[in-house]
Structure formats: C-alpha cells, structure tokens
Scaffold this motif. Structure first.
Motif, mmCIF file in Angstrom:
data_model
loop_
_atom_site.group_PDB
_atom_site.id
_atom_site.type_symbol
_atom_site.label_atom_id
_atom_site.label_comp_id
_atom_site.label_asym_id
_atom_site.label_seq_id
_atom_site.Cartn_x
_atom_site.Cartn_y
_atom_site.Cartn_z
ATOM 1 N N LYS B 45 41.703 57.229 13.177
ATOM 2 C CA LYS B 45 40.756 58.175 12.613
ATOM 3 C C LYS B 45 41.248 59.695 13.386
ATOM 4 N N SER B 46 41.746 59.598 14.490
ATOM 5 C CA SER B 46 42.162 61.034 15.223
ATOM 6 C C SER B 46 43.489 61.199 14.522
ATOM 7 N N THR B 47 44.185 60.339 14.102
ATOM 8 C CA THR B 47 45.460 60.753 13.390
ATOM 9 C C THR B 47 45.258 61.336 12.301
ATOM 10 N N PHE B 90 37.548 68.584 18.916
ATOM 11 C CA PHE B 90 38.588 67.761 19.240
ATOM 12 C C PHE B 90 37.774 66.649 20.032
ATOM 13 N N GLN B 91 38.432 65.495 19.828
ATOM 14 C CA GLN B 91 37.713 64.405 20.926
ATOM 15 C C GLN B 91 37.678 64.973 22.580
ATOM 16 N N ASP B 92 38.685 65.620 22.798
ATOM 17 C CA ASP B 92 38.674 65.962 24.210
ATOM 18 C C ASP B 92 38.398 67.497 24.523
ATOM 19 N N ALA B 166 35.549 67.218 12.705
ATOM 20 C CA ALA B 166 34.844 66.867 13.964
ATOM 21 C C ALA B 166 35.285 65.410 14.259
ATOM 22 N N ASP B 167 35.670 65.443 15.575
ATOM 23 C CA ASP B 167 36.129 64.038 16.105
ATOM 24 C C ASP B 167 35.153 63.644 17.221
ATOM 25 N N GLU B 168 34.270 62.858 16.859
ATOM 26 C CA GLU B 168 33.080 62.440 17.852
ATOM 27 C C GLU B 168 32.390 63.517 18.322
#
Ligand SMILES: Nc1ncnc2c1ncn2[C@@H]1O[C@H](COP(=O)(O)OP(=O)(O)OP(=O)(O)O)[C@@H](O)[C@H]1O
Ligand SMILES: [Mg+2]
Lengths: 194, 237
Positions: B45-47, B90-92, B166-168
């Motif tokens: 997913k993030s990729t 980002f996720q982070d 949007a990642d999480e």
C-alpha cells in the motif's frame, strides 16, 4: 429487539392508535425497519392479552388509541435497563459458513473470505453515503442507527481479516485452492485442523 | 484521470533477496473520485502511494499525474509537480520538529515560491479546518499524536492540490476526529480533486467511491460503484 418492546416504548410517550404507532416507529428507526400495519395490530392485541396495554374508546375518526398499563410501564423499564444478550441473536451464518469452508475439501477459503469482505465493505460504503446525506440534528437517532450497522459491518470485516491472518499463520495450505481430496491431501488437512 | 498507474511493478533489491512489493498494478483515479486501498501489512500500500506521489519510481510500468508520465520529468519538474499538485499525508507524519504547526502546514506553498504571508494565511485556514486554529504556534513535540496527525493533514490539503494521497491519516485519531478528517478529504475530492486513501479500517475505507484490495502486490478485488442507498434498506426490510 422485538416489535413488542418498540411499541411499548412509543406508548410511553402517550396513547396512540395503530397508524400513529407505525409512523412513530418508522420515524425513530429512520425507516431502517419498516412495519406493516398488520404487524402493529397483531402485536397490540397480544400486548392487550398480556395486560401490558389497554384500549381506550374510539375517537371521532373511528381509531382506537392504546394506553400503557402499569405492567406495561414496568416491562419497558426492565427492557431499557437490561442489556441485550448476544447469545439471543440468531446464529451467525457467516461464521458457520467459514468453518465449513475450512473443512470442506476443494473450497478456496481465501476467495470465500475476500468475496465476503468486498460485499460487506460495499454495504459499508452505502451506509456511509446514506449517513452523510443529512446532518440535521433532528436526524440524530436515525444516524445513530446507521452507525450501529456501520460498526457491526466493520466488526465483520475485522473478523474476516483476523480469519485470513490466522489461516496464513496456521494453515497456509488452506489458502490455495485444494484439489479434490484423494489420498495424502485429506491427511494433511486433518493434521492441520487439530 | 488525475492519477494513473499502468502496469506498475516495484521490486526492492535484486536476486535472492528481491522483494516484489508491487506486481502489475493498474489503477486510475478521476477528478472527484476517492479510492481507498486496503490490504494486509506488507501488501504494497505505501509503495503504491509513494509511486503515485513521485517519491519512488516503478521498476516497470508508468505512473501518470495529470497526464504527465512522472518518469519523463526531470528532477526540477518532478519537485514542482509534487509541491504544486500533490498533497501527501505520510504514514509517519514527517512534520519538521523545528517548525510550528502553521509553519509546517505552509511549507509546501513557501517552497513553491508563494509569499510567506500568503502561505501562512492559507495554512491557518487549513489548520482551522482540522480544528487546530488555537494550536497554530505550537511545535510538534508540544502536541498530542492525534493533533500532529491533523497538522499533517492540513499540510496535505493546503492550497489547490489536485491529488491528495493519504497513508493511514486516521491512525491516532478517535472515531469522531477520524471522521472529521475523512469529511475534509471527501469535501476536497468532491470539489474536484482526486484522492487515494490507504487505511486498515473498513469504516474509513467506506468513505471512498471505490475500494481496492491489495494482497502481495496485486489487486485482488475492487468494490463496484456505490449504488443507490434505498436499495440497501429495501434489502434489509
Ligand atoms: N526500501 C525497501 N527495501 C526493501 N523492501 C521494502 C522497502 N520498502 C518496502 N519494502 C517491502 O515491500 C513490501 C511492501 O511494503 P509496503 O510498505 O508497501 O507495505 P504496506 O502495505 O504499506 O504495509 P503496512 O500496512 O505495514 O504499512 C513489504 O514486504 C516491505 O518489506
Ligand atoms: Mg504502509
């Protein structure tokens, strides 16, 4: 929930006749649970038989309102303070289906899981749309009912994710379509299912 | 289409240790469309989102944003495309610790050459949208995880981003705040942007027009377009 308790709860607001009860019921459940008038009358006559409601004289329009008795009022109070037990709900067909899929040779369990997941998420999308259509404060009770359906559907998806992850960990072979059971394959499954 | 992935593969490393993060993914996202991506951890997913945002490039296949093949752009053009058209959560999180909330949110606009005052003004409006108007002068380490997350969202939505990735974004948020964030994303998309939302939560994915399921780098299923809700109630009745 029973229609019985629904009608009793509505009568707590004051006497009502059949059509009013039906309208009030649909209004407060946001039409997620349509009732037909026959169901309303059958339920009312059973409530009367059990002494929970009493009929009042007919009004000018020929409609007969019903009123809550003390017994009925007690019944509805108990209903509101008693949690609904999960075990009273119907057996979960989906859980049974998956359990059977696991032990039935030749069934692609992963596909069963994914098909269900797609379908449940599609239901979730529809519910979310419906919910977002209105943000009038007067629709709050209706939105909360939709939310209940949303959270239940979500729980089902999480359970499906959990099933798939557990399968991957404990029984990777179940995740690929298995050929019809002949010989060693059957033993494999019994082994893994222990 | 604002975003198009055509036959996209992404392999990390080579030989024995190669990881095939994506194996032939085709996805198109039109203006006004929000696509959710779901899948187990490690499914790619993030990729996928990094490729869509031009932060990574495919080993094979092409990524197009507003019709431009990202691989054909030079560094400068790519950087410009990212700043101007793409909003990314980002996720982070990736907030800069030395900048306040409003400075963080204004950063992409300032990098793009917008006057500082104007950029800050837009950033403040975005912070207000996520309910953080009062915390605009705080630094990330003076905010809760959920508040930082909302700053990251404000940063992704500030200005006129055509593509929001949007990642999480709802990870550290309680259910009502999470819903508020989704509403922001949904509104932006309804106003004509394209959005891709990666999430583990079905309830949040349900805000999308289409949900794509990834597993082991492959799209295994997609929900069909949402029907009329009335059918649902009839079915339940
Ligand atoms: N830079 C990298 N080098 C090597 N492998 C990588 C790299 N980045 C990602 N991977 C691998 O690619 C696969 C997909 O990773 P990705 O981050 O896209 O997963 P994800 O679906 O976002 O998971 P999560 O839900 O945990 O965030 C994983 O197996 C991961 O280990
Ligand atoms: Mg990820």
């Amino acid at each position: 929930m029973s229609i019985r308790h629904g009608l009793l709860a509505l009568l707590e607001r004051g006497p009502m006749y059949g059509y009013q009860l039906r309208a009030a019921f649909e209004e407060s459940t946001g039409a997620t649970w349509p009732l037909n008038i026959g169901q309303v009358y059958t339920t009312l006559s059973r409530l009367e038989r059990d002494g929970l409601v009493r009929p009042l004289p007919e009004n000018d329009g020929g409609q007969r309102p019903y009123q809550l008795t003390d017994l009925g009022r007690a019944e509805i109070t108990v209903w509101f303070v008693t949690p609904i037990s999960r075990t009273d709900r119907p057996r979960d067909e989906l859980a049974i289906k998956l359990a059977l899929a696991l032990t039935t040779p030749g069934v692609d369990v992963r596909a069963v899981v994914q098909t269900q997941r797609t379908s449940t998420i599609q239901t979730l999308q529809e519910l979310t749309r419906l919910k977002n259509r209105s943000d009038k404060p007067s629709d709050l009770s209706w939105r909360l009912i939709l939310d209940a359906m949303v959270f239940q559907a979500e729980a089902e998806v999480r359970w499906l994710d959990h099933c798939e992850a557990s399968l991957l960990r404990h029984q990777p072979s179940a995740l690929t379509p298995t050929p019809a059971p002949e010989g060693a394959d059957t033993d494999d499954r019994t082994e893994a299912n222990r | 289409m604002i975003l198009e992935l055509r036959g996209v593969h992404r392999t990390h490393g080579t030989g024995e240790t190669a990881v095939h993060a994506l194996r032939g993914v085709d996805i198109g996202v039109a203006p006004g469309e929000l696509v959710a991506v779901m899948g187990p951890s490690g499914s790619g997913k993030s990729t996928l989102l990094n490729l869509a945002g031009g932060l990574d490039s495919p080993s094979q296949g092409a990524v197009l944003v507003e019709g431009e093949v990202l691989g054909d752009l030079n560094r400068k053009q790519l950087a410009r495309m990212r700043r101007r058209h793409v909003g990314y959560v980002f996720q982070d999180l990736n907030l800069l610790a030395s900048l306040t909330a409003v400075e963080n949110a204004a950063l992409p606009l300032e990098l793009d050459g917008m006057a500082v005052r104007k950029a800050r003004k837009l950033a403040e409006a975005a912070l207000e949208e996520v309910g953080l108007a009062d915390l605009a002068r705080r630094f990330p380490d003076e905010m809760s995880g959920g508040q930082q997350q909302r700053v990251a969202i404000a940063r992704a939505l500030v200005g006129e981003r055509r593509l929001v990735l949007a990642d999480e974004p709802t990870g550290a948020l309680d259910s009502t705040t999470g819903e508020a964030v989704l509403r922001l994303l949904r509104n932006r998309v309804d106003a004509g942007s394209a959005g891709v939302l990666v999430t583990h939560e079905a309830r949040h994915a349900a805000w999308a027009d289409r949900v794509v399921f990834l597993r082991d780098g492959v799209v295994v299923d997609t929900t069909s377009p949402v029907g009329e809700p009335e059918q649902l109630l009839e079915a339940k009745a």
